[in-house]
Scaffold this active site. Structure first.
Site, PDB file in Angstrom:
ATOM      1  N   SER A  22     -17.790  -0.052  48.456  1.00 55.18           N
ATOM      2  CA  SER A  22     -16.634  -0.053  49.359  1.00 55.18           C
ATOM      3  C   SER A  22     -15.371   0.430  48.656  1.00 55.18           C
ATOM      4  O   SER A  22     -14.611   1.246  49.199  1.00 55.18           O
ATOM      5  CB  SER A  22     -16.409  -1.465  49.910  1.00 55.18           C
ATOM      6  OG  SER A  22     -17.524  -1.920  50.621  1.00 55.18           O
ATOM      7  N   GLY A  93     -22.608   5.581  57.032  1.00 54.01           N
ATOM      8  CA  GLY A  93     -21.625   5.252  58.058  1.00 54.01           C
ATOM      9  C   GLY A  93     -20.227   5.129  57.505  1.00 54.01           C
ATOM     10  O   GLY A  93     -19.252   5.552  58.141  1.00 54.01           O
ATOM     11  N   SER A 167     -15.257  -2.943  61.297  1.00 55.37           N
ATOM     12  CA  SER A 167     -13.896  -2.891  60.755  1.00 55.37           C
ATOM     13  C   SER A 167     -13.584  -1.509  60.193  1.00 55.37           C
ATOM     14  O   SER A 167     -12.421  -1.180  59.950  1.00 55.37           O
ATOM     15  CB  SER A 167     -13.733  -3.942  59.653  1.00 55.37           C
ATOM     16  OG  SER A 167     -14.579  -3.655  58.553  1.00 55.37           O
ATOM     17  N   GLN A 168     -14.621  -0.682  59.985  1.00 58.55           N
ATOM     18  CA  GLN A 168     -14.397   0.650  59.423  1.00 58.55           C
ATOM     19  C   GLN A 168     -13.578   1.536  60.345  1.00 58.55           C
ATOM     20  O   GLN A 168     -12.914   2.468  59.880  1.00 58.55           O
ATOM     21  CB  GLN A 168     -15.736   1.314  59.097  1.00 58.55           C
ATOM     22  CG  GLN A 168     -16.457   0.662  57.926  1.00 58.55           C
ATOM     23  CD  GLN A 168     -17.838   1.239  57.697  1.00 58.55           C
ATOM     24  OE1 GLN A 168     -18.305   2.098  58.442  1.00 58.55           O
ATOM     25  NE2 GLN A 168     -18.514   0.756  56.671  1.00 58.55           N
ATOM     26  N   ASP A 310     -23.117  -7.699  54.368  1.00 57.91           N
ATOM     27  CA  ASP A 310     -24.106  -7.057  53.508  1.00 57.91           C
ATOM     28  C   ASP A 310     -24.989  -8.043  52.758  1.00 57.91           C
ATOM     29  O   ASP A 310     -25.936  -7.631  52.078  1.00 57.91           O
ATOM     30  CB  ASP A 310     -23.413  -6.113  52.524  1.00 57.91           C
ATOM     31  CG  ASP A 310     -22.903  -4.853  53.202  1.00 57.91           C
ATOM     32  OD1 ASP A 310     -23.329  -4.577  54.340  1.00 57.91           O
ATOM     33  OD2 ASP A 310     -22.062  -4.148  52.609  1.00 57.91           O
TER      34      ASP A 310
END
Length: 421
Positions: A22, A93, A167-168, A310
């Site tokens: 991330s 993604g 949230s991305q 995750d």
């Protein structure tokens, strides 16, 4: 690649966790947009982050990378791409979503596409917001899903975005916002999924010089007067990757120490350690790492994992060997990951003798006698790694397509081989 896991007990293992995926993605994009040169130290070099690097290079960013550092010459908020730019993000993604807003800062329109699974993963909420902020977003196959062509300009203003699926979407808008024509006032509607990732996004942006005012996870105001400045950025260790080794201690019994973890990290997957502690493991925090030890039976718990998506599958594996039921909630958005992780996890556990009830936003795992079996992770790295850990606990689990772990953790099988010997 096919891997069969033997049963092991009394694990004694010390490892260093890989760098955070991330943080690496976000640092790459901020550095690419910044004015001046940046060096990203200890980045994650895995399939997903390599896709982000390749895409930024297609957008005109000069990048030199090795296994230890990535050097970038920032484009000062304007990607010098060429006409007809197509970015194939495969099944990353994070790459596709974060780059979608950044595409509004390119000289020419950008088409983003990916694998068959990527074309099933929703992008509609982000597209609506980008259109409201000045973009021209066109879905070229199925409305609301990649492939998508993005043109127009990021003008700024007030907008809302649905954060319930990912949230991305909000992170994407936030990362491009310092280069909009005007400030961006973004309101996140719905219950934000994986909201801890918004902390990561805001933190990276601030480190590179952006100015953000926020009201919790509901409203983000990003100034367009404070751009990113090139810098040296050190990527912290990844709690989600570390979770597989912590789970080894819980499932197999023994003691595992994972180094390279920031004790004050905002990564939501730290919640996994709280879960293990509640289930009966001993968790010890040190300056640069965490030790998990378990010498007895595990007790099931009820826990909301919405901020730690995750590690949900890893927790399911631990729950499968507990002596009382476990209920995991806040997981509805896992349907939109590399696979439908709720359905896949439930199905594969049942194949091994598990008693599992899967619903839209929760999964219930009952005590059961498990046995080995053949697991197809449907090209999902986290499914493969989670069931590998369970395999070392019960023995006889075979993982097919095991190379899919390269998406986030290329060295996973090498480390696990130390336990399998």
């Amino acid at each position: 690649m096919i891997v069969t896991l033997p049963a092991r007990s009394g694990i004694e293992l010390s490892v260093t966790t890989p760098p955070s995926k991330s943080y690496t993605h976000r640092a790459l994009i901020a550095a690419a947009l910044a004015q001046g040169r940046s060096t990203i130290v200890r980045p994650l070099m895995a399939d997903d982050t390599k896709l982000t690097i390749a895409s930024l290079m297609k957008l005109g960013v000069a990048i030199h990378a090795d296994q230890h550092n990535i050097m970038l010459e920032g484009c000062d908020g304007s990607f010098p791409n060429t006409p007809g730019t197509v970015l194939d993000l495969d099944n990353s993604g994070t790459s596709l979503r974060l780059l979608a807003s950044a595409a509004l800062l390119a000289t020419y329109p950008v088409t983003l596409t990916g694998s068959a699974r990527m074309q099933e993963r929703p992008l509609g909420p982000l597209a609506h917001t980008l259109n409201d902020l000045g973009g021209m977003v066109i879905f070229t196959k199925k409305e609301g899903y990649p492939p998508v062509t993005i043109g127009g300009r990021l003008l700024g203003g007030t907008a809302t975005i649905d954060g319930s699926q990912s949230s991305q979407f909000a992170s994407s808008v936030m990362m491009a916002a310092p280069y909009s024509k005007g400030p961006v006032d973004l309101t996140v509607t719905g219950t934000p999924a994986s909201q801890s990732y918004l902390d990561i996004t805001a933190g990276v942006m601030t480190d590179f010089g952006a100015v953000i005012r926020r009201e919790g996870y509901r409203r983000f105001l990003v100034s367009n007067c404070n751009h990113y400045t090139g810098r040296t950025f050190v990527v912290e260790g990844d709690y989600s990757s570390a979770s597989y080794f912590f789970a080894l201690a819980a499932i197999c019994g023994g003691k595992v120490t994972v180094a390279g973890l920031a004790p004050d990290s905002v990564q939501g997957d730290r919640l996994f350690l709280d879960a293990l502690q509640r289930m009966g493991c001993e968790v010890t925090y040190a300056h640069d790492g965490v030790t998990v030890e378990n010498q007895g039976p595990l007790t099931g718990i009820t826990i909301n994992m919405s901020s730690a998506p995750d590690t949900v599958q890893t927790l399911c594996m631990v729950a499968a060997v507990a002596r009382t039921p476990t209920i995991i909630t806040g997981i509805g958005h896992l349907k939109f990951k590399e696979s439908d992780r709720i359905a896949v996890t439930a199905d594969r556990l049942r194949m091994l003798g598990g008693i599992v009830t899967a619903e839209r936003d929760r999964i219930v795992i009952q005590p059961a006698t498990l046995h080995g079996g053949r697991i197809d992770p449907v090209n999902d790295h986290r499914t493969a790694m989670s069931f590998a850990v369970l395999g070392l606990g019960i023995g006889g689990i075979t993982i097919t397509g095991a190379e899919c772990v390269n998406k986030s953790f290329p060295g996973f099988w090498e480390i696990l081989s130390k336990v399998m010997e």
